[in-house]
Design an enzyme around this catalytic site. Structure first.
Site, PDB file in Angstrom:
ATOM      1  N   LYS A  52      12.549  -2.613  14.364  1.00 41.25           N
ATOM      2  CA  LYS A  52      11.918  -1.291  14.363  1.00 41.25           C
ATOM      3  C   LYS A  52      11.922  -0.699  12.960  1.00 41.25           C
ATOM      4  O   LYS A  52      10.925  -0.103  12.522  1.00 41.25           O
ATOM      5  CB  LYS A  52      12.630  -0.372  15.354  1.00 41.25           C
ATOM      6  N   GLN A  96      19.415   3.521  20.425  1.00 42.74           N
ATOM      7  CA  GLN A  96      19.256   2.188  21.000  1.00 42.74           C
ATOM      8  C   GLN A  96      20.203   2.000  22.183  1.00 42.74           C
ATOM      9  O   GLN A  96      21.409   2.202  22.062  1.00 42.74           O
ATOM     10  CB  GLN A  96      19.530   1.120  19.940  1.00 42.74           C
ATOM     11  N   ASP A 119      10.721   7.823  22.504  1.00 47.04           N
ATOM     12  CA  ASP A 119      10.805   6.868  23.614  1.00 47.04           C
ATOM     13  C   ASP A 119      10.120   7.417  24.868  1.00 47.04           C
ATOM     14  O   ASP A 119       9.723   6.664  25.754  1.00 47.04           O
ATOM     15  CB  ASP A 119      12.266   6.553  23.950  1.00 47.04           C
TER      16      ASP A 119
END
Length: 297
Positions: A52, A96, A119
């Site tokens: 990412k 994460q 997200d």
């Protein structure tokens, strides 16, 4: 002739468009910023975060990364999130998963400013998605939508079966499929571990989206000729390779390919879209927070 969908190519197309939007923002004095937070010793999580951050660097997004010891108290993670919420240079925040057992996952998701929740998992953003007014669509389901659209696979009026009911993929995927408008208007059935006679459901489907996290659970015998198969699963299984394992999806690729009209491989199918859509959401967040309009791909 079965079409094997190239997720890398579609991901590259989207990333190129997102990079152009990033340049527009930078020219207006706004550099999109994404903060990743890792509180785990899990090797796979470290790899995902690295990918990412690499994607950020490639398209001009400023990447910020924070690593916390997995033994730290939950309050340390919450304080880090609070600092990032208050930082105007950070437009998107991604913690994460998984987090350690002593940290409440739901409290983590709720702690993130919903405007910075790239997200799309904050309850406010989930509610907006379900109501048909999404701010940020969750990256993997949104990526599946892009795959279908870019491949010319129509969802309107189709019967779609989503195998898996996770908050990350299954539930939002079904919600996107039944929404009014492009990429929606499908009839969606959600199947899971308690579904009776799964094969009967998948055989009735025009589109099967496998996201249960069970290696190769769906094979050709469970499909009807001409079905579109989207495999979201990424599973490590033991194999006689240099690494001692190989990656497989939730679909038995070879037998399913013999039945499918179009199918995504693993790897190289949905995976590249997940990261592309994270970049998409980060740039959208920067646009919303700065008031500088961009036209995302």
């Amino acid at each position: 002739m079965t079409t094997v969908i190239d997720g890398n190519e579609i991901g590259d197309q989207i990333t190129e468009g997102v990079a152009e939007c990033t340049e527009t923002l930078v020219n207006e004095g706004v550099t999109p910023g994404l903060a990743t937070v890792l509180m785990s010793d899990d090797g796979a999580s470290e790899t995902y975060v690295s990918m990412k951050q690499q994607a950020c660097a490639e398209i001009g997004i400023e990447g910020y990364h924070y690593e916390l010891d997995a033994d730290e108290p939950a309050e340390t993670l919450f304080a880090t999130i609070d600092d990032l919420n208050a930082d105007p240079a950070v437009h998107g925040i991604l913690v994460q998963m998984p987090v350690p057992d002593h940290v409440d996952k739901r409290e983590v998701l709720e702690r993130i400013d919903p405007m910075k929740d790239v997200d799309g998992f904050h309850p406010e953003n989930v509610g907006r998605l379900v109501s048909g007014n999404a701010r940020y669509k969750p990256c993997t389901p949104h990526g599946v939508q892009k795959i279908l659209a870019k491949t010319g696979i129509e969802t309107e009026g189709k019967d779609a079966v989503v195998v898996g009911r996770s908050d990350i993929v299954g539930k939002p995927m079904a919600n996107l499929l039944i929404q009014y408008g492009s990429g929606g208007n499908a009839t969606a059935t959600v199947c899971h571990s308690r579904t009776d006679d799964l094969a009967a459901k998948t055989r009735d489907a025009d589109i099967v989206i496998a996201a249960a996290g069970v290696p190769e659970m769906i094979d050709g015998s469970m499909l009807t000729e001409g079905t579109t198969v989207i495999d979201v699963g990424i599973n490590r299984v033991d194999a006689d390779t240099e690494k001692g394992y190989e990656l497989v999806g939730d679909v038995d690729f070879e037998s399913a390919k013999a039945k499918a009209d179009a199918i995504t491989p693993v790897p190289g199918g949905v995976g590249p879209l997940t990261i592309a859509m994270l970049m998409y959401n980060t740039v959208k967040a920067a646009s919303l927070q700065s008031g500088v309009d961009v036209t995302l791909p």
